[in-house]
Design a protein around this motif. Structure first.
Motif, PDB file in Angstrom:
ATOM      1  N   ASP A   1       0.842  -1.192   0.000  1.00 52.55           N
ATOM      2  CA  ASP A   1       0.000   0.000   0.000  1.00 52.55           C
ATOM      3  C   ASP A   1       0.879   1.245   0.000  1.00 52.55           C
ATOM      4  O   ASP A   1       1.765   1.401   0.846  1.00 52.55           O
ATOM      5  CB  ASP A   1      -0.900   0.015   1.237  1.00 52.55           C
ATOM      6  N   ILE A   2       0.628   2.122  -0.965  1.00 53.28           N
ATOM      7  CA  ILE A   2       1.371   3.379  -1.077  1.00 53.28           C
ATOM      8  C   ILE A   2       0.359   4.495  -1.250  1.00 53.28           C
ATOM      9  O   ILE A   2      -0.539   4.398  -2.101  1.00 53.28           O
ATOM     10  CB  ILE A   2       2.329   3.355  -2.288  1.00 53.28           C
ATOM     11  N   ASP A   3       0.473   5.543  -0.450  1.00 57.41           N
ATOM     12  CA  ASP A   3      -0.382   6.708  -0.636  1.00 57.41           C
ATOM     13  C   ASP A   3       0.441   7.973  -0.423  1.00 57.41           C
ATOM     14  O   ASP A   3       1.618   7.926  -0.066  1.00 57.41           O
ATOM     15  CB  ASP A   3      -1.609   6.665   0.281  1.00 57.41           C
ATOM     16  N   VAL A   4      -0.193   9.119  -0.653  1.00 56.05           N
ATOM     17  CA  VAL A   4       0.541  10.379  -0.621  1.00 56.05           C
ATOM     18  C   VAL A   4       1.084  10.675   0.780  1.00 56.05           C
ATOM     19  O   VAL A   4       2.154  11.286   0.927  1.00 56.05           O
ATOM     20  CB  VAL A   4      -0.351  11.540  -1.127  1.00 56.05           C
ATOM     21  N   ARG A   5       0.387  10.220   1.813  1.00 57.54           N
ATOM     22  CA  ARG A   5       0.875  10.480   3.176  1.00 57.54           C
ATOM     23  C   ARG A   5       2.172   9.719   3.449  1.00 57.54           C
ATOM     24  O   ARG A   5       3.100  10.252   4.065  1.00 57.54           O
ATOM     25  CB  ARG A   5      -0.201  10.097   4.189  1.00 57.54           C
TER      26      ARG A   5
ATOM     27  N   ASN B   1       8.704  20.620   1.740  1.00 54.25           N
ATOM     28  CA  ASN B   1       7.606  21.565   1.529  1.00 54.25           C
ATOM     29  C   ASN B   1       7.177  21.705   0.079  1.00 54.25           C
ATOM     30  O   ASN B   1       6.301  22.515  -0.238  1.00 54.25           O
ATOM     31  CB  ASN B   1       7.992  22.942   2.087  1.00 54.25           C
ATOM     32  N   LEU B   2       7.764  20.920  -0.808  1.00 58.14           N
ATOM     33  CA  LEU B   2       7.364  20.975  -2.209  1.00 58.14           C
ATOM     34  C   LEU B   2       6.033  20.262  -2.414  1.00 58.14           C
ATOM     35  O   LEU B   2       5.724  19.285  -1.723  1.00 58.14           O
ATOM     36  CB  LEU B   2       8.427  20.308  -3.088  1.00 58.14           C
ATOM     37  N   PRO B   3       5.218  20.729  -3.365  1.00 60.93           N
ATOM     38  CA  PRO B   3       3.954  20.038  -3.653  1.00 60.93           C
ATOM     39  C   PRO B   3       4.208  18.592  -4.079  1.00 60.93           C
ATOM     40  O   PRO B   3       5.199  18.295  -4.754  1.00 60.93           O
ATOM     41  CB  PRO B   3       3.366  20.854  -4.814  1.00 60.93           C
ATOM     42  N   LEU B   4       3.311  17.703  -3.669  1.00 60.02           N
ATOM     43  CA  LEU B   4       3.436  16.286  -3.982  1.00 60.02           C
ATOM     44  C   LEU B   4       2.074  15.782  -4.452  1.00 60.02           C
ATOM     45  O   LEU B   4       1.063  15.981  -3.778  1.00 60.02           O
ATOM     46  CB  LEU B   4       3.885  15.516  -2.740  1.00 60.02           C
ATOM     47  N   ALA B   5       2.058  15.131  -5.611  1.00 56.48           N
ATOM     48  CA  ALA B   5       0.783  14.659  -6.153  1.00 56.48           C
ATOM     49  C   ALA B   5       0.997  13.366  -6.933  1.00 56.48           C
ATOM     50  O   ALA B   5       2.013  13.210  -7.629  1.00 56.48           O
ATOM     51  CB  ALA B   5       0.169  15.714  -7.073  1.00 56.48           C
TER      52      ALA B   5
ATOM     53  N   VAL C   1       4.316  -1.801 -12.149  1.00 50.37           N
ATOM     54  CA  VAL C   1       5.141  -2.259 -11.029  1.00 50.37           C
ATOM     55  C   VAL C   1       5.715  -1.110 -10.197  1.00 50.37           C
ATOM     56  O   VAL C   1       6.383  -1.363  -9.198  1.00 50.37           O
ATOM     57  CB  VAL C   1       6.289  -3.184 -11.503  1.00 50.37           C
ATOM     58  N   ASN C   2       5.455   0.132 -10.578  1.00 47.85           N
ATOM     59  CA  ASN C   2       5.915   1.276  -9.799  1.00 47.85           C
ATOM     60  C   ASN C   2       4.798   2.296  -9.661  1.00 47.85           C
ATOM     61  O   ASN C   2       3.955   2.443 -10.556  1.00 47.85           O
ATOM     62  CB  ASN C   2       7.110   1.956 -10.470  1.00 47.85           C
ATOM     63  N   THR C   3       4.800   2.997  -8.537  1.00 46.07           N
ATOM     64  CA  THR C   3       3.917   4.141  -8.331  1.00 46.07           C
ATOM     65  C   THR C   3       4.751   5.405  -8.463  1.00 46.07           C
ATOM     66  O   THR C   3       5.865   5.474  -7.943  1.00 46.07           O
ATOM     67  CB  THR C   3       3.265   4.083  -6.939  1.00 46.07           C
ATOM     68  N   VAL C   4       4.204   6.418  -9.150  1.00 41.88           N
ATOM     69  CA  VAL C   4       4.959   7.645  -9.400  1.00 41.88           C
ATOM     70  C   VAL C   4       4.200   8.846  -8.837  1.00 41.88           C
ATOM     71  O   VAL C   4       2.979   8.962  -8.999  1.00 41.88           O
ATOM     72  CB  VAL C   4       5.203   7.839 -10.912  1.00 41.88           C
ATOM     73  N   TYR C   5       4.952   9.735  -8.174  1.00 42.64           N
ATOM     74  CA  TYR C   5       4.418  10.988  -7.662  1.00 42.64           C
ATOM     75  C   TYR C   5       5.246  12.127  -8.229  1.00 42.64           C
ATOM     76  O   TYR C   5       6.465  12.004  -8.367  1.00 42.64           O
ATOM     77  CB  TYR C   5       4.472  11.024  -6.138  1.00 42.64           C
TER      78      TYR C   5
ATOM     79  N   LEU D   1       8.330   4.610  -6.688  1.00 38.77           N
ATOM     80  CA  LEU D   1       8.392   3.594  -5.645  1.00 38.77           C
ATOM     81  C   LEU D   1       7.884   2.259  -6.185  1.00 38.77           C
ATOM     82  O   LEU D   1       6.776   2.188  -6.731  1.00 38.77           O
ATOM     83  CB  LEU D   1       7.533   3.993  -4.439  1.00 38.77           C
ATOM     84  N   PRO D   2       8.655   1.178  -6.045  1.00 40.27           N
ATOM     85  CA  PRO D   2       8.176  -0.135  -6.472  1.00 40.27           C
ATOM     86  C   PRO D   2       6.911  -0.542  -5.716  1.00 40.27           C
ATOM     87  O   PRO D   2       6.802  -0.347  -4.501  1.00 40.27           O
ATOM     88  CB  PRO D   2       9.342  -1.064  -6.140  1.00 40.27           C
ATOM     89  N   ARG D   3       5.957  -1.106  -6.456  1.00 43.34           N
ATOM     90  CA  ARG D   3       4.732  -1.652  -5.855  1.00 43.34           C
ATOM     91  C   ARG D   3       4.940  -3.075  -5.356  1.00 43.34           C
ATOM     92  O   ARG D   3       4.291  -3.512  -4.417  1.00 43.34           O
ATOM     93  CB  ARG D   3       3.603  -1.724  -6.893  1.00 43.34           C
ATOM     94  N   ILE D   4       5.808  -3.822  -6.066  1.00 41.16           N
ATOM     95  CA  ILE D   4       5.965  -5.248  -5.804  1.00 41.16           C
ATOM     96  C   ILE D   4       7.440  -5.595  -5.660  1.00 41.16           C
ATOM     97  O   ILE D   4       8.315  -4.889  -6.182  1.00 41.16           O
ATOM     98  CB  ILE D   4       5.334  -6.103  -6.923  1.00 41.16           C
ATOM     99  N   GLU D   5       7.704  -6.682  -4.980  1.00 41.75           N
ATOM    100  CA  GLU D   5       9.083  -7.061  -4.684  1.00 41.75           C
ATOM    101  C   GLU D   5       9.893  -7.316  -5.942  1.00 41.75           C
ATOM    102  O   GLU D   5      11.103  -7.063  -5.980  1.00 41.75           O
ATOM    103  CB  GLU D   5       9.091  -8.299  -3.793  1.00 41.75           C
ATOM    104  N   GLU D   6       9.233  -7.810  -6.998  1.00 39.62           N
ATOM    105  CA  GLU D   6       9.948  -8.120  -8.233  1.00 39.62           C
ATOM    106  C   GLU D   6      10.606  -6.888  -8.850  1.00 39.62           C
ATOM    107  O   GLU D   6      11.522  -7.015  -9.670  1.00 39.62           O
ATOM    108  CB  GLU D   6       8.988  -8.745  -9.261  1.00 39.62           C
TER     109      GLU D   6
END
Length: 288
Positions: free
Chosen positions: A7-11, A26-30, A38-42, A52-57
């Protein structure tokens, strides 16, 4: 998309940035809308991205990209995501992660390319430049192997698609691909995932190439897949001419495009509509 993803979220991402890179706290993050799997991008501020990788692979991708992308970026004709900082596991997130430069442009839309011939040449020039880089000591890409290594997985996917696609046509096309002579040359650097979601364009031109998670050395054929997952028929020959590859390599590239699409469609059919739609497009293009 995966039963075993974290689980990955903005917090969480904000906490990771604040504790490990306080100058950027303090930079904006979205979150960035993406068909990536396989990756989440902000987006961080205006000129950085957090990946950030979502899965171990995918966890080894960070180390691989940190080592190789700065070297490749110096000789490639368009920007690629060079890492700026490497994050560490913390706050319940279990793996390394990275901060890169934000690359500008938009993902191309199949069937709505501004200048298909120009984009085809740009893509071909990028692939040729990558293939010419000295490949000694490069890590093997799991998509740099002979097509026969994917036979079981591809046939299993075809069986799972019974009633969804023309499985007889897909099986015949796959059998034809397996008859193509294997690559006998030296391994070359390959991106191995040139899908529309990993390409950025601006004013019809190639602006950047993203996601080098499948980067490695192997058979150059896999980098021809953009001919079928992105380019229209009239631009494919321009792409092939820019690649300057032989008939067998082109045919193996067609086989790679088909195999990737066949395996993706049943897995992502209900969880990633963008990727599933592109898989259907590839299958329809190759199998009729």
């Amino acid at each position: 998309m995966h039963d075993h993803e974290v689980d990955i979220d903005v917090r969480l991402v904000q906490r990771l940035i604040s504790t490990q890179f306080p100058l950027w706290a303090n930079l904006p993050l979205a979150p960035v809308e993406s068909a990536g799997t396989v990756n989440t991008v902000y987006r961080l501020g205006t000129d950085m991205a957090v990946r950030l990788p979502r899965i171990e692979e995918a966890l080894n991708d960070v180390e691989k990209e940190w080592r190789w992308l700065p070297r490749l970026a110096r000789v490639l004709p368009v920007p690629i995501p060079v890492p700026l900082a490497k994050g560490e596991p913390a706050d319940g997130y279990p793996w390394p992660w990275s901060v890169t430069r934000w690359l500008r442009g938009d993902n191309p839309v199949v069937g709505r390319l501004t200048d298909p011939l120009r984009l085809a040449k740009d893509l071909g020039d990028f692939v040729r430049a990558l293939h010419r880089v000295e490949a000694k000591n490069g890590p093997p890409s799991y998509r740099g192997v002979p097509l026969a290594a994917r036979d079981t997985a591809t046939r299993t996917a075809i069986a799972a698609l019974h009633g969804i696609i023309d499985t007889e046509a897909a099986t015949a096309a796959w059998k034809d691909a397996l008859l193509v002579p294997a690559w006998t040359g030296p391994p070359v650097w390959i991106h191995a995932d040139l899908s529309p979601g990993n390409v950025l364009v601006s004013n019809g031109r190639l602006a950047a190439v993203l996601d080098f998670g499948t980067l490695g050395v192997g058979d150059p054929a896999v980098d021809a897949i953009a001919a079928w997952n992105l380019l229209p028929p009239g631009a494919r020959e321009s792409f092939r001419a820019a690649l300057a590859i032989d008939d067998a390599t082109w045919a193996r590239g067609r086989g790679w495009a088909l195999s990737i699409a066949l395996i993706q469609l049943p897995y992502y059919r209900t969880t990633n509509p963008v990727l599933a739609d592109n898989a259907r497009h590839v299958i329809g293009t190759i199998c009729g």
